[in-house]
Scaffold this motif. Structure first.
Motif, short mmCIF file in Angstrom:
data_model
loop_
_atom_site.label_atom_id
_atom_site.label_comp_id
_atom_site.label_asym_id
_atom_site.label_seq_id
_atom_site.Cartn_x
_atom_site.Cartn_y
_atom_site.Cartn_z
N LYS A 44 0.85 -1.20 0.00
CA LYS A 44 0.00 0.00 0.00
C LYS A 44 0.89 1.25 0.00
O LYS A 44 2.01 1.22 0.51
CB LYS A 44 -0.91 0.01 1.21
N TYR A 45 0.37 2.33 -0.56
CA TYR A 45 1.17 3.52 -0.75
C TYR A 45 0.31 4.77 -0.54
O TYR A 45 -0.94 4.71 -0.57
CB TYR A 45 1.78 3.54 -2.15
N THR A 46 0.99 5.91 -0.34
CA THR A 46 0.36 7.24 -0.29
C THR A 46 1.06 8.14 -1.29
O THR A 46 2.28 7.99 -1.54
CB THR A 46 0.46 7.85 1.11
N LEU A 47 0.31 9.07 -1.87
CA LEU A 47 0.86 9.97 -2.89
C LEU A 47 0.99 11.39 -2.33
O LEU A 47 0.28 11.79 -1.40
CB LEU A 47 -0.05 9.98 -4.13
N ASP A 48 1.85 12.10 -2.96
CA ASP A 48 2.03 13.53 -2.66
C ASP A 48 1.27 14.34 -3.70
O ASP A 48 1.17 13.93 -4.85
CB ASP A 48 3.53 13.88 -2.69
N PRO A 49 0.72 15.49 -3.32
CA PRO A 49 0.02 16.29 -4.34
C PRO A 49 0.88 16.66 -5.52
O PRO A 49 0.38 16.89 -6.63
CB PRO A 49 -0.41 17.53 -3.55
N ASN A 50 2.18 16.69 -5.30
CA ASN A 50 3.07 17.03 -6.42
C ASN A 50 3.33 15.85 -7.35
O ASN A 50 3.91 16.03 -8.41
CB ASN A 50 4.41 17.55 -5.88
N GLY A 102 -4.53 3.57 -3.83
CA GLY A 102 -3.47 3.43 -2.84
C GLY A 102 -3.20 2.00 -2.42
O GLY A 102 -2.41 1.77 -1.49
N ASP A 103 -3.81 1.04 -3.08
CA ASP A 103 -3.60 -0.39 -2.73
C ASP A 103 -3.06 -1.12 -3.96
O ASP A 103 -3.78 -1.37 -4.94
CB ASP A 103 -4.91 -1.02 -2.26
N ALA A 104 -1.77 -1.44 -3.90
CA ALA A 104 -1.12 -2.17 -5.01
C ALA A 104 -0.90 -3.63 -4.66
O ALA A 104 -0.08 -4.31 -5.31
CB ALA A 104 0.20 -1.50 -5.36
N SER A 105 -1.60 -4.13 -3.65
CA SER A 105 -1.41 -5.52 -3.21
C SER A 105 -1.85 -6.49 -4.31
O SER A 105 -2.72 -6.18 -5.14
CB SER A 105 -2.22 -5.78 -1.94
N ILE A 106 -1.24 -7.69 -4.29
CA ILE A 106 -1.61 -8.74 -5.25
C ILE A 106 -2.06 -9.98 -4.48
O ILE A 106 -1.70 -10.17 -3.31
CB ILE A 106 -0.44 -9.09 -6.19
N GLU A 107 -2.82 -10.81 -5.19
CA GLU A 107 -3.30 -12.06 -4.61
C GLU A 107 -2.85 -13.21 -5.52
O GLU A 107 -3.05 -13.17 -6.74
CB GLU A 107 -4.82 -12.05 -4.47
N ILE A 108 -2.27 -14.23 -4.92
CA ILE A 108 -1.81 -15.41 -5.66
C ILE A 108 -2.69 -16.58 -5.25
O ILE A 108 -2.83 -16.86 -4.04
CB ILE A 108 -0.32 -15.73 -5.37
N VAL A 109 -3.28 -17.26 -6.22
CA VAL A 109 -4.17 -18.39 -5.95
C VAL A 109 -3.48 -19.69 -6.34
O VAL A 109 -2.51 -19.69 -7.10
CB VAL A 109 -5.51 -18.22 -6.71
N GLN A 110 -4.02 -20.81 -5.80
CA GLN A 110 -3.48 -22.15 -6.09
C GLN A 110 -1.96 -22.19 -5.91
O GLN A 110 -1.19 -22.51 -6.83
CB GLN A 110 -3.86 -22.59 -7.51
N LEU A 111 -1.56 -21.84 -4.70
CA LEU A 111 -0.14 -21.77 -4.40
C LEU A 111 0.56 -23.10 -4.66
O LEU A 111 -0.02 -24.16 -4.43
CB LEU A 111 0.06 -21.36 -2.94
N GLN A 112 1.78 -23.00 -5.12
CA GLN A 112 2.63 -24.16 -5.34
C GLN A 112 3.94 -23.97 -4.58
O GLN A 112 4.34 -22.84 -4.26
CB GLN A 112 2.91 -24.34 -6.84
#
Length: 375
Positions: A44-50, A102-112
């Motif tokens: 997760k991240y936050t941005l600056d107005p610039n 602001g959420d760049a998380s990923i989900e991985i399914v069917q883990l190996q």
């Protein structure tokens, strides 16, 4: 004046750093998953107005070898999501429907298990940017656990109850329980938690019952059941005697078969030798024709030895007919008259001494039977 100006500059820099694009620390420093399940890697991240540039989010699987390039697995650019080929293709996606919030998380399914590694999240929106690395370990739950007995379950013997899981990430640990007779293990039992072996010394009838082995690691467990029946020792002497008797019978039957086969072969060989054997003790059959011819040839030789003065007398003499000779002579040589057996020569008789003085050689004429054979 110089000091206030310096303080103003430092405050501006701190404000700028606080308001620049920042990646928030995840709740976990490392992640653990179970094969076949799914997991979410936070970024997760936050941005600056610039930060008014184009939002660009990239996820990489960091190469284990520093000499190799990292593998991009998914990225977000110009409001579009792009998945890249590889082992995670179609198994990874962004956790948020809109990564711009602001959420760049990923989900991985069917883990190996091969998904184990270090993942890197990069977020960039110029002039701000940031990145972070997230370790992931995928574990395999214990599975296909099997129980078995090593040793003969008889009274007085030492037994080993063994347990092993064919699947499962290390480290694996094992524990044994007796689920019958109040769940108490035998007094002489010892357990190896890493090898999964329950050793029983000097087994007795009371050790019989149902046992359970549990294999486990940090992400799961599995179990198997084993039924132990401790019996009195078997009559090994009778078993050994039966085995010896059976072996002897087999050898006797085998010897008889070999003997019969050898005897049969000898008989066949003897028959072949008899068929090709030449009998020397049997006389060849007599030939009447050859005997008659020999006799006639002898007479001709005798006549040829006489002198010319005696040829007239002998030319008129007729020998007894040899049976069967007429069948071999041509019709022109068959005599017209057959004299009787006791007939004598019609010419004048010459005495033996006179014949000797005349130069004749005496010849002995063999006697004949009536059938023409020479004796």
């Amino acid at each position: 004046m110089a000091l206030p100006t310096l303080l103003l500059c430092l405050s501006c820099c701190c404000w700028a750093s606080l308001n620049a694009l920042t990646l928030l620390a995840p709740d976990k420093k490392s992640y653990e998953g179970v094969q076949g399940s799914k997991i979410t890697l936070e970024c997760k991240y936050t941005l600056d107005p610039n930060d008014n540039g184009t939002l660009d989010i990239e996820w990489f699987l960091v190469a284990a070898d520093s000499q190799q390039a990292d593998q991009m697995i998914i990225n977000y650019h110009m409001d579009q999501v792009y998945q890249h080929s590889g082992s995670l293709n179609n198994r990874v996606h962004f956790a948020s429907p809109d990564p711009r919030n602001g959420d760049a998380s990923i989900e991985i399914v069917q883990l190996q298990a091969s998904d184990t590694g270090t993942y890197q999240c990069k977020v960039k929106k110029l002039p701000g940017s940031g990145n972070m690395k997230i370790p992931l370990t995928v574990y395999i739950k214990p599975g296909h656990t099997r129980c078995f007995i090593d040793g003969r379950p008889e009274i007085g013997n030492d037994l080993a109850l063994k347990c092993a899981a064919k699947e499962g990430s290390a480290p694996l640990t094992y524990s044994w329980q007796k689920i019958s007779d109040l769940g108490k293990l035998p007094a002489t039992a010892t357990v190896d938690p890493t090898g999964g072996i329950l050793t029983v010394k000097n087994a007795s009838k009371e050790y019989s019952g149902t046992y359970r082995c549990i294999s486990q690691n940090r992400v799961g467990n599995d179990e198997c059941l084993l039924i132990l029946n401790v019996e009195p020792p078997a009559n090994t002497a009778g078993i050994i005697a039966g085995a010896i008797i059976g072996t002897l019978l087999f050898l006797i039957i085998l010897g008889l078969l070999i003997f019969c086969c050898c005897r049969k072969q000898q008989e066949k060989k003897y028959e072949k030798e008899i068929q090709h054997e030449i009998r020397e003790d049997v006389a060849p059959p007599k030939s009447r024709t050859s005997t008659a011819r020999s006799y006639i040839g002898s007479n001709h030789s005798s006549l040829g030895s006489l002198s010319p003065s005696n040829m007239d007398g002998y030319s008129k003499a007729r020998y007894n007919q040899v049976p069967g000779d007429e069948q071999e002579r041509p019709p022109s040589q068959i005599p017209s008259q057959i004299p009787s057996q006791n007939a004598s020569f019609s010419g004048p008789k010459v005495a033996g001494p006179n014949l000797s003085r005349m130069g004749a050689i005496p010849v002995m004429i063999p006697a004949q039977h009536k059938d023409g054979s020479i004796v």
